[in-house]
Design a protein around this motif. Structure first.
Motif, PDB file in Angstrom:
ATOM      1  N   ILE A 161       5.769   6.442  -1.157  1.00 30.84           N
ATOM      2  CA  ILE A 161       6.245   5.803   0.059  1.00 30.84           C
ATOM      3  C   ILE A 161       5.261   4.675   0.351  1.00 30.84           C
ATOM      4  O   ILE A 161       4.065   4.921   0.520  1.00 30.84           O
ATOM      5  CB  ILE A 161       6.289   6.783   1.249  1.00 30.84           C
ATOM      6  CG1 ILE A 161       7.145   8.015   0.905  1.00 30.84           C
ATOM      7  CG2 ILE A 161       6.810   6.081   2.500  1.00 30.84           C
ATOM      8  CD1 ILE A 161       8.595   7.732   0.629  1.00 30.84           C
ATOM      9  N   CYS A 162       5.775   3.430   0.382  1.00 26.31           N
ATOM     10  CA  CYS A 162       4.899   2.264   0.468  1.00 26.31           C
ATOM     11  C   CYS A 162       5.212   1.412   1.685  1.00 26.31           C
ATOM     12  O   CYS A 162       6.339   1.376   2.172  1.00 26.31           O
ATOM     13  CB  CYS A 162       5.037   1.401  -0.792  1.00 26.31           C
ATOM     14  SG  CYS A 162       4.730   2.303  -2.332  1.00 26.31           S
ATOM     15  N   LEU A 163       4.187   0.705   2.144  1.00 27.11           N
ATOM     16  CA  LEU A 163       4.310  -0.270   3.214  1.00 27.11           C
ATOM     17  C   LEU A 163       4.096  -1.639   2.601  1.00 27.11           C
ATOM     18  O   LEU A 163       3.072  -1.874   1.949  1.00 27.11           O
ATOM     19  CB  LEU A 163       3.260  -0.018   4.294  1.00 27.11           C
ATOM     20  CG  LEU A 163       3.240   1.403   4.876  1.00 27.11           C
ATOM     21  CD1 LEU A 163       2.000   1.600   5.723  1.00 27.11           C
ATOM     22  CD2 LEU A 163       4.485   1.671   5.680  1.00 27.11           C
ATOM     23  N   PRO A 181       3.178  -6.470  17.983  1.00 29.19           N
ATOM     24  CA  PRO A 181       3.670  -5.419  17.086  1.00 29.19           C
ATOM     25  C   PRO A 181       4.196  -6.025  15.790  1.00 29.19           C
ATOM     26  O   PRO A 181       5.024  -6.936  15.822  1.00 29.19           O
ATOM     27  CB  PRO A 181       4.794  -4.755  17.884  1.00 29.19           C
ATOM     28  CG  PRO A 181       4.548  -5.151  19.301  1.00 29.19           C
ATOM     29  CD  PRO A 181       3.887  -6.487  19.262  1.00 29.19           C
ATOM     30  N   PRO A 182       3.726  -5.538  14.642  1.00 31.42           N
ATOM     31  CA  PRO A 182       4.117  -6.152  13.370  1.00 31.42           C
ATOM     32  C   PRO A 182       5.468  -5.674  12.853  1.00 31.42           C
ATOM     33  O   PRO A 182       6.002  -4.655  13.288  1.00 31.42           O
ATOM     34  CB  PRO A 182       3.001  -5.712  12.424  1.00 31.42           C
ATOM     35  CG  PRO A 182       2.573  -4.386  12.961  1.00 31.42           C
ATOM     36  CD  PRO A 182       2.710  -4.497  14.457  1.00 31.42           C
ATOM     37  N   THR A 183       5.976  -6.434  11.907  1.00 32.82           N
ATOM     38  CA  THR A 183       7.173  -6.086  11.149  1.00 32.82           C
ATOM     39  C   THR A 183       6.780  -6.027   9.675  1.00 32.82           C
ATOM     40  O   THR A 183       6.019  -6.869   9.202  1.00 32.82           O
ATOM     41  CB  THR A 183       8.270  -7.144  11.352  1.00 32.82           C
ATOM     42  OG1 THR A 183       8.635  -7.161  12.742  1.00 32.82           O
ATOM     43  CG2 THR A 183       9.504  -6.848  10.523  1.00 32.82           C
ATOM     44  N   PHE A 184       7.294  -5.036   8.956  1.00 35.17           N
ATOM     45  CA  PHE A 184       6.948  -4.867   7.541  1.00 35.17           C
ATOM     46  C   PHE A 184       8.008  -4.013   6.869  1.00 35.17           C
ATOM     47  O   PHE A 184       8.842  -3.393   7.539  1.00 35.17           O
ATOM     48  CB  PHE A 184       5.557  -4.245   7.374  1.00 35.17           C
ATOM     49  CG  PHE A 184       5.325  -3.031   8.246  1.00 35.17           C
ATOM     50  CD1 PHE A 184       5.701  -1.768   7.822  1.00 35.17           C
ATOM     51  CD2 PHE A 184       4.758  -3.173   9.499  1.00 35.17           C
ATOM     52  CE1 PHE A 184       5.511  -0.664   8.634  1.00 35.17           C
ATOM     53  CE2 PHE A 184       4.558  -2.059  10.327  1.00 35.17           C
ATOM     54  CZ  PHE A 184       4.936  -0.805   9.885  1.00 35.17           C
ATOM     55  N   ASP A 185       7.985  -3.980   5.546  1.00 34.98           N
ATOM     56  CA  ASP A 185       8.969  -3.201   4.791  1.00 34.98           C
ATOM     57  C   ASP A 185       8.454  -1.799   4.499  1.00 34.98           C
ATOM     58  O   ASP A 185       7.259  -1.590   4.252  1.00 34.98           O
ATOM     59  CB  ASP A 185       9.301  -3.887   3.460  1.00 34.98           C
ATOM     60  CG  ASP A 185      10.249  -5.065   3.637  1.00 34.98           C
ATOM     61  OD1 ASP A 185      10.878  -5.165   4.707  1.00 34.98           O
ATOM     62  OD2 ASP A 185      10.348  -5.874   2.696  1.00 34.98           O
ATOM     63  N   LEU A 186       9.373  -0.846   4.526  1.00 31.00           N
ATOM     64  CA  LEU A 186       9.119   0.515   4.095  1.00 31.00           C
ATOM     65  C   LEU A 186       9.867   0.710   2.774  1.00 31.00           C
ATOM     66  O   LEU A 186      11.045   0.373   2.675  1.00 31.00           O
ATOM     67  CB  LEU A 186       9.609   1.497   5.162  1.00 31.00           C
ATOM     68  CG  LEU A 186       9.198   2.958   5.073  1.00 31.00           C
ATOM     69  CD1 LEU A 186       7.681   3.116   5.019  1.00 31.00           C
ATOM     70  CD2 LEU A 186       9.759   3.731   6.263  1.00 31.00           C
ATOM     71  N   ILE A 187       9.161   1.219   1.755  1.00 31.94           N
ATOM     72  CA  ILE A 187       9.683   1.264   0.385  1.00 31.94           C
ATOM     73  C   ILE A 187       9.511   2.677  -0.161  1.00 31.94           C
ATOM     74  O   ILE A 187       8.478   3.311   0.064  1.00 31.94           O
ATOM     75  CB  ILE A 187       8.911   0.257  -0.506  1.00 31.94           C
ATOM     76  CG1 ILE A 187       9.037  -1.159   0.080  1.00 31.94           C
ATOM     77  CG2 ILE A 187       9.375   0.296  -1.944  1.00 31.94           C
ATOM     78  CD1 ILE A 187       7.950  -2.114  -0.372  1.00 31.94           C
ATOM     79  N   PHE A 188      10.512   3.186  -0.876  1.00 35.58           N
ATOM     80  CA  PHE A 188      10.372   4.489  -1.527  1.00 35.58           C
ATOM     81  C   PHE A 188      10.665   4.330  -3.018  1.00 35.58           C
ATOM     82  O   PHE A 188      11.678   3.778  -3.413  1.00 35.58           O
ATOM     83  CB  PHE A 188      11.297   5.543  -0.896  1.00 35.58           C
ATOM     84  CG  PHE A 188      12.758   5.323  -1.147  1.00 35.58           C
ATOM     85  CD1 PHE A 188      13.431   6.046  -2.125  1.00 35.58           C
ATOM     86  CD2 PHE A 188      13.472   4.397  -0.396  1.00 35.58           C
ATOM     87  CE1 PHE A 188      14.784   5.842  -2.361  1.00 35.58           C
ATOM     88  CE2 PHE A 188      14.817   4.187  -0.615  1.00 35.58           C
ATOM     89  CZ  PHE A 188      15.479   4.909  -1.601  1.00 35.58           C
ATOM     90  N   ASP A 189       9.747   4.777  -3.847  1.00 32.11           N
ATOM     91  CA  ASP A 189       9.899   4.715  -5.313  1.00 32.11           C
ATOM     92  C   ASP A 189      10.459   3.363  -5.765  1.00 32.11           C
ATOM     93  O   ASP A 189      11.448   3.290  -6.507  1.00 32.11           O
ATOM     94  CB  ASP A 189      10.772   5.859  -5.817  1.00 32.11           C
ATOM     95  CG  ASP A 189      10.052   7.195  -5.745  1.00 32.11           C
ATOM     96  OD1 ASP A 189       8.816   7.200  -5.603  1.00 32.11           O
ATOM     97  OD2 ASP A 189      10.718   8.238  -5.828  1.00 32.11           O
ATOM     98  N   ASN A 210       0.854  -1.191   0.000  1.00 26.66           N
ATOM     99  CA  ASN A 210       0.000   0.000   0.000  1.00 26.66           C
ATOM    100  C   ASN A 210       0.884   1.232   0.000  1.00 26.66           C
ATOM    101  O   ASN A 210       1.880   1.279   0.738  1.00 26.66           O
ATOM    102  CB  ASN A 210      -0.908   0.014   1.229  1.00 26.66           C
ATOM    103  CG  ASN A 210      -1.960  -1.075   1.162  1.00 26.66           C
ATOM    104  OD1 ASN A 210      -3.017  -0.887   0.589  1.00 26.66           O
ATOM    105  ND2 ASN A 210      -1.658  -2.230   1.739  1.00 26.66           N
ATOM    106  N   CYS A 211       0.512   2.229  -0.808  1.00 28.17           N
ATOM    107  CA  CYS A 211       1.406   3.374  -1.022  1.00 28.17           C
ATOM    108  C   CYS A 211       0.741   4.711  -0.745  1.00 28.17           C
ATOM    109  O   CYS A 211      -0.469   4.877  -0.921  1.00 28.17           O
ATOM    110  CB  CYS A 211       1.916   3.373  -2.465  1.00 28.17           C
ATOM    111  SG  CYS A 211       2.890   1.911  -2.883  1.00 28.17           S
TER     112      CYS A 211
END
Length: 199
Positions: free
Chosen positions: A156-158, A118-126, A89-90
């Motif tokens: 900026i995406c999750l 508490p979750p763990t996830f990636d943070l993504i840019f472009d 999701n962005c």
């Protein structure tokens, strides 16, 4: 006590207060995008910064309030947007000036879902991985980078990394920097904050 010493102390105190006042009232926030994810309305905080809801920046997810009673966290941590459905999701953020930007993302879990996980996830840019975010039960987590944007908007995406964990975000800030800042940085790299030292 020496009268000249008293005068110098008073002068120094007035000078410090004047510098703080001038800095606070002259801060230029034009071009800033400051999003309080999950908030219901736009508002201006105690520092004069205008916070927007994430309406128009992100299409998915659901909003949720988080209890922050008695905790020393900013009011932006009191709401969040979580994304239970899609793998990625962005947020799409306008960056019309192709300059270096400081981008900061904030996450406060606060057991909003009652699962105490508490979750763990990636943070993504472009389309580039920024970091794997490991959230905390009761501490806010911030990730920060400097990025020389290439286009008129930045994503900026999750990204979900575990099938049973839901990504979320509490705040997102994008601030254009002066052209003469970080002149050693080129457009082939982003700089990620590893630590900050006050001196």
């Amino acid at each position: 006590m020496d009268c000249s010493l008293v005068f110098l102390r008073r002068f120094f105190l007035v000078a410090v207060l004047l510098v703080k006042f001038v800095h606070r009232t002259s801060q230029d926030t034009s071009g800033w995008i400051t999003i309080d994810s999950g908030a219901e309305t736009d508002y201006t905080d105690g520092h004069g910064i205008e916070w927007k809801t994430d309406d128009g920046f992100s299409n998915g997810g659901d909003s949720q309030r988080v209890k922050i009673n008695g905790l020393n966290v900013s009011e932006q941590m009191g709401t969040l947007r979580y994304f239970p459905d899609c793998i990625k999701n962005c947020y799409t953020l306008p960056t019309p000036n192709k300059v270096k930007h400081l981008i900061r993302a904030g996450f406060y879990y606060g057991n909003y879902d009652g699962l105490a996980k508490p979750p763990t996830f990636d943070l993504i840019f472009d389309s580039n991985k920024w970091v794997t975010v490991t959230t905390s039960m009761d501490e806010p987590i911030f990730e920060e980078m400097l990025y020389a944007v290439e286009y008129d908007s930045t994503n900026i995406c999750l990204g979900r990394t575990n099938a049973n964990e839901t990504p979320f975000i509490s705040s997102l800030e994008v601030m254009p920097l002066s052209q003469d800042m970080y002149d050693g940085m080129n457009r082939n790299f982003a700089w990620f904050l590893s630590y900050r030292v006050h001196f």
